[in-house]
Enzyme design. Structure first.
Site, PDB file in Angstrom:
ATOM      1  N   LYS A  22      34.258 -13.239 -16.986  1.00  0.00           N
ATOM      2  CA  LYS A  22      34.735 -13.303 -18.375  1.00  0.00           C
ATOM      3  C   LYS A  22      35.380 -14.655 -18.657  1.00  0.00           C
ATOM      4  O   LYS A  22      35.092 -15.306 -19.658  1.00  0.00           O
ATOM      5  CB  LYS A  22      35.757 -12.173 -18.618  1.00  0.00           C
ATOM      6  CG  LYS A  22      36.612 -12.367 -19.860  1.00  0.00           C
ATOM      7  CD  LYS A  22      37.615 -11.247 -20.065  1.00  0.00           C
ATOM      8  CE  LYS A  22      38.917 -11.377 -19.331  1.00  0.00           C
ATOM      9  NZ  LYS A  22      39.922 -12.273 -19.929  1.00  0.00           N
ATOM     10  N   ASN A  23      36.275 -15.062 -17.752  1.00  0.00           N
ATOM     11  CA  ASN A  23      37.063 -16.269 -18.032  1.00  0.00           C
ATOM     12  C   ASN A  23      36.276 -17.563 -17.862  1.00  0.00           C
ATOM     13  O   ASN A  23      36.739 -18.626 -18.263  1.00  0.00           O
ATOM     14  CB  ASN A  23      38.334 -16.281 -17.175  1.00  0.00           C
ATOM     15  CG  ASN A  23      39.321 -15.223 -17.649  1.00  0.00           C
ATOM     16  OD1 ASN A  23      39.141 -14.650 -18.721  1.00  0.00           O
ATOM     17  ND2 ASN A  23      40.344 -14.953 -16.855  1.00  0.00           N
ATOM     18  N   CYS A 118      52.233 -12.490 -26.383  1.00  0.00           N
ATOM     19  CA  CYS A 118      51.448 -11.305 -26.029  1.00  0.00           C
ATOM     20  C   CYS A 118      52.181 -10.537 -24.951  1.00  0.00           C
ATOM     21  O   CYS A 118      53.246 -10.951 -24.501  1.00  0.00           O
ATOM     22  CB  CYS A 118      50.036 -11.681 -25.599  1.00  0.00           C
ATOM     23  SG  CYS A 118      49.972 -12.421 -23.991  1.00  0.00           S
ATOM     24  N   ARG A 123      53.287 -17.408 -23.899  1.00  0.00           N
ATOM     25  CA  ARG A 123      52.015 -18.133 -23.822  1.00  0.00           C
ATOM     26  C   ARG A 123      51.795 -19.138 -24.966  1.00  0.00           C
ATOM     27  O   ARG A 123      50.871 -18.992 -25.781  1.00  0.00           O
ATOM     28  CB  ARG A 123      50.849 -17.156 -23.740  1.00  0.00           C
ATOM     29  CG  ARG A 123      50.943 -16.251 -22.527  1.00  0.00           C
ATOM     30  CD  ARG A 123      49.792 -15.320 -22.416  1.00  0.00           C
ATOM     31  NE  ARG A 123      48.582 -15.941 -21.930  1.00  0.00           N
ATOM     32  CZ  ARG A 123      47.418 -15.303 -21.826  1.00  0.00           C
ATOM     33  NH1 ARG A 123      47.321 -14.064 -22.177  1.00  0.00           N
ATOM     34  NH2 ARG A 123      46.357 -15.936 -21.371  1.00  0.00           N
ATOM     35  N   ASP A 310      46.041 -12.747 -12.051  1.00  0.00           N
ATOM     36  CA  ASP A 310      45.182 -11.683 -12.589  1.00  0.00           C
ATOM     37  C   ASP A 310      44.881 -10.589 -11.561  1.00  0.00           C
ATOM     38  O   ASP A 310      44.201  -9.612 -11.882  1.00  0.00           O
ATOM     39  CB  ASP A 310      43.861 -12.271 -13.120  1.00  0.00           C
ATOM     40  CG  ASP A 310      44.091 -13.105 -14.372  1.00  0.00           C
ATOM     41  OD1 ASP A 310      45.148 -12.971 -14.994  1.00  0.00           O
ATOM     42  OD2 ASP A 310      43.187 -13.899 -14.722  1.00  0.00           O
ATOM     43  N   ARG A 402      37.955  -5.002 -22.505  1.00  0.00           N
ATOM     44  CA  ARG A 402      38.008  -6.463 -22.688  1.00  0.00           C
ATOM     45  C   ARG A 402      37.522  -7.194 -21.440  1.00  0.00           C
ATOM     46  O   ARG A 402      37.089  -8.337 -21.534  1.00  0.00           O
ATOM     47  CB  ARG A 402      39.444  -6.915 -22.993  1.00  0.00           C
ATOM     48  CG  ARG A 402      39.968  -6.417 -24.302  1.00  0.00           C
ATOM     49  CD  ARG A 402      41.305  -7.036 -24.593  1.00  0.00           C
ATOM     50  NE  ARG A 402      41.196  -8.488 -24.609  1.00  0.00           N
ATOM     51  CZ  ARG A 402      42.226  -9.311 -24.788  1.00  0.00           C
ATOM     52  NH1 ARG A 402      43.422  -8.811 -24.959  1.00  0.00           N
ATOM     53  NH2 ARG A 402      42.052 -10.613 -24.792  1.00  0.00           N
TER      54      ARG A 402
HETATM   55  N1  EPU Z   1      51.495 -22.538 -20.860  1.00  0.00           N
HETATM   56  C1  EPU Z   1      52.399 -23.227 -21.646  1.00  0.00           C
HETATM   57  N2  EPU Z   1      51.884 -24.057 -22.610  1.00  0.00           N
HETATM   58  C2  EPU Z   1      50.540 -24.213 -22.817  1.00  0.00           C
HETATM   59  C3  EPU Z   1      49.641 -23.485 -22.000  1.00  0.00           C
HETATM   60  C4  EPU Z   1      50.152 -22.658 -21.025  1.00  0.00           C
HETATM   61  O1  EPU Z   1      53.605 -23.123 -21.491  1.00  0.00           O
HETATM   62  O2  EPU Z   1      50.147 -24.967 -23.709  1.00  0.00           O
HETATM   63  C5  EPU Z   1      52.021 -21.622 -19.816  1.00  0.00           C
HETATM   64  C6  EPU Z   1      51.628 -20.163 -20.095  1.00  0.00           C
HETATM   65  O3  EPU Z   1      52.546 -19.548 -20.967  1.00  0.00           O
HETATM   66  C7  EPU Z   1      51.639 -19.569 -18.702  1.00  0.00           C
HETATM   67  C8  EPU Z   1      51.149 -20.718 -17.824  1.00  0.00           C
HETATM   68  O4  EPU Z   1      51.369 -21.919 -18.593  1.00  0.00           O
HETATM   69  O5  EPU Z   1      52.941 -19.200 -18.343  1.00  0.00           O
HETATM   70  C9  EPU Z   1      49.685 -20.657 -17.417  1.00  0.00           C
HETATM   71  O6  EPU Z   1      48.877 -20.443 -18.559  1.00  0.00           O
HETATM   72  P1  EPU Z   1      47.351 -20.909 -18.650  1.00  0.00           P
HETATM   73  O7  EPU Z   1      47.222 -21.849 -19.793  1.00  0.00           O
HETATM   74  O8  EPU Z   1      46.905 -21.381 -17.305  1.00  0.00           O
HETATM   75  O9  EPU Z   1      46.626 -19.536 -19.001  1.00  0.00           O
HETATM   76  P2  EPU Z   1      45.435 -19.301 -20.021  1.00  0.00           P
HETATM   77  O10 EPU Z   1      44.479 -20.416 -19.977  1.00  0.00           O
HETATM   78  O11 EPU Z   1      45.975 -18.870 -21.320  1.00  0.00           O
HETATM   79  C10 EPU Z   1      43.851 -18.138 -18.280  1.00  0.00           C
HETATM   80  C11 EPU Z   1      43.149 -16.821 -18.158  1.00  0.00           C
HETATM   81  C12 EPU Z   1      44.178 -15.724 -17.883  1.00  0.00           C
HETATM   82  C13 EPU Z   1      44.892 -16.071 -16.574  1.00  0.00           C
HETATM   83  C14 EPU Z   1      45.538 -17.460 -16.686  1.00  0.00           C
HETATM   84  C15 EPU Z   1      46.183 -17.930 -15.408  1.00  0.00           C
HETATM   85  C16 EPU Z   1      41.253 -17.085 -19.622  1.00  0.00           C
HETATM   86  C17 EPU Z   1      40.555 -16.714 -20.874  1.00  0.00           C
HETATM   87  N3  EPU Z   1      42.436 -16.529 -19.408  1.00  0.00           N
HETATM   88  O12 EPU Z   1      44.752 -18.011 -19.364  1.00  0.00           O
HETATM   89  O13 EPU Z   1      43.436 -14.521 -17.705  1.00  0.00           O
HETATM   90  O14 EPU Z   1      45.885 -15.115 -16.307  1.00  0.00           O
HETATM   91  O15 EPU Z   1      44.532 -18.430 -17.050  1.00  0.00           O
HETATM   92  O16 EPU Z   1      45.284 -17.954 -14.370  1.00  0.00           O
HETATM   93  O17 EPU Z   1      40.734 -17.871 -18.824  1.00  0.00           O
HETATM   94  C18 EPU Z   1      43.054 -12.196 -17.784  1.00  0.00           C
HETATM   95  O18 EPU Z   1      41.844 -12.440 -17.557  1.00  0.00           O
HETATM   96  O19 EPU Z   1      43.536 -11.029 -17.721  1.00  0.00           O
HETATM   97  C19 EPU Z   1      43.940 -13.304 -18.111  1.00  0.00           C
HETATM   98  C20 EPU Z   1      45.125 -13.129 -18.692  1.00  0.00           C
END
Ligand code: EPU
Length: 424
Positions: A22-23, A118, A123, A310, A402
């Protein structure tokens, strides 16, 4: 409303084919915005989030066809219909913000709703926005929306130097996609190293981008003027693989997981082996055999290649059934223990102290009615439901839809008693 009903206590036995990630698929789908050519993606899982991304891309102007009613999609964007990612879609799925980089790079403008908090944390997307500003984008926050544009005199984004203050998967993806069509060279430091980043870079490179270093913490991108369409296969879902590996362990069963890549989940395999599970890996399969008792094993979530956040809820469910205690520390998200009160409803002995939880394994667990708050929390309830005697009913099934393709079918084929029911 739908719920999932499980009669647990049956060791799972059989073979489960793993779906596409998915990701990885979500950002790969947004690449269709970077080219006017036909773009074909295969091994795309059939999930609610994929459907949300499809709706979002269609309202930007994409025509998207599912090929032969299977897991392949043809995507084509001939011209932009709208540069707006509306609140209704972004609120449903945070990964919608991944259209920001491609829209800016190809069309010079984007208006994307701020996702808001969320269940697993606040996030924010501040790192995404700072990265795009480093490439010359002008960004304003107005009425709950990010309004981003490339200043007229620049024509297109320009290469820049991006240093992420902490690791962000989505931020790295947005920056990489935007920089691919920028003028000049971009360096991304402290980039995420997740396999999904490497998959995205591999696909972009086949489309004509010039990206090196993906999979390491420094990524270099030489911007190009255009990208072409290709045929690309999404990598296997490492989190789905890890979840079913735990399904085998938690039911003290024996499963073969096929169509997967064991190299993508080394940290999970190491933890499972330490807990006493026998694992055999092949090039594209994993055999899990749980004849012994499961021991408590401490884990701490970390960015890749560490133990994935995850998989944290699933690991907690397994540890609730282990011999001894385990400490689990969540370092990625500030609020990812929402499953604890629900696991406790099965009789699990879990105490949370700040970012850590102590789980004392118990044999005295039984099925219960429970409710989930997010995708991985929901599946941890399914896992404990499969392991414990009695009946478990899990509400809010839409979370599972999802991220887990054909969940009941896959588990049922290995002996689980699991069904979807309608409740009032
Ligand atoms: N963060 C910030 N600012 C930003 C971006 C991130 O503070 O601009 C913080 C977030 O709040 C979090 C940390 O940095 O505490 C890591 O967030 P990241 O940006 O890496 O997460 P994401 O890209 O939103 C993806 C996956 C998530 C997975 C995380 C971490 C996708 C679509 N989602 O999210 O997957 O948990 O990376 O590995 O790729 C899931 O599949 O259930 C899921 C939540």
């Amino acid at each position: 409303m739908q719920a999932i009903k499980i009669h647990g206590g049956v060791p799972l036995e059989g073979t489960i084919p793993i779906s596409g990630s998915k990701n990885a698929a979500l950002p790969l789908m947004t690449l269709s915005l970077l080219t006017n050519d036909r773009f074909i993606l295969s091994n795309v899982p059939e999930l609610a989030d994929i459907n949300t991304m499809k709706c979002l891309l269609e309202q930007h102007g994409a025509s998207i066809h599912r090929l032969d009613n299977g897991n392949s999609y043809e995507l084509k964007v001939e011209g932009l219909l709208s540069s707006e990612a509306p609140y209704d879609l972004v609120r449903k799925m945070r990964a919608s913000v991944l259209v920001l980089g491609p829209l800016l790079a190809k069309y010079g403008q984007a208006k994307v709703s701020l996702p808001g908090g969320c269940a697993i944390g606040t996030r924010p997307i501040d790192f995404h926005l700072k990265a795009l500003e480093s490439l010359g984008a002008e960004i304003n926050l107005k009425s709950g929306y990010v309004e981003a544009k490339v200043p007229k005199h620049m024509g297109r984004l320009k290469g820049g130097h991006i240093v992420f203050p902490s690791i962000t998967v989505g931020g790295t993806e947005n920056a990489m996609m935007a920089a691919s069509l920028a003028n000049g060279k971009t360096i991304i430091e402290n980039a995420a190293r997740e396999p999904e980043i490497l998959d995205l870079a591999n696909c972009l490179n086949l489309m004509g981008a010039k990206i090196s270093g993906a999979g390491s913490s420094i990524i270099t991108i030489e911007g190009v003027e255009g990208l072409n369409g290709i045929n690309y296969k999404v990598l296997p879902d490492r989190i789905e693989t890890g979840t079913y590996a735990i399904a085998a362990a938690i039911t003290r069963g024996c499963l073969k997981l096929t169509n997967t890549d064991p190299n993508l989940l080394e940290a999970v395999i190491i933890a499972l082996e330490a807990s006493g599970v026998n694992i055999e890996v092949g090039e594209d399969f994993i055999n899990i055999d749980t004849s012994k008792k499961i021991r408590g094993v401490d884990i701490q979530t970390e960015p890749y290649p560490g133990f994935p956040t995850d998989m944290q809820a699933q690991w907690m469910a397994l540890m609730a059934t282990a011999d001894g205690a385990a400490m689990l520390t969540e370092t990625i998200f500030e609020n990812r223990f929402m499953h604890v009160p629900e696991l406790v409803r099965f009789g699990a002995n879990i105490n949370v102290h700040g970012k850590s939880a102590i789980i004392r394994g118990s044999e005295d667990l039984s099925g219960a009615p429970v409710m989930a708050t997010d995708l991985r929390a929901s599946v941890s309830l399914v896992l404990l439901g499969l392991a414990t005697h009695g009946t478990t009913v899990i509400n809010r099934v839409y979370h599972l839809d999802r991220g887990y393709e054909k969940l009941e079918k896959k588990l049922e084929s290995c002996g689980a008693s699991i069904e979807r029911i309608n409740i009032k």
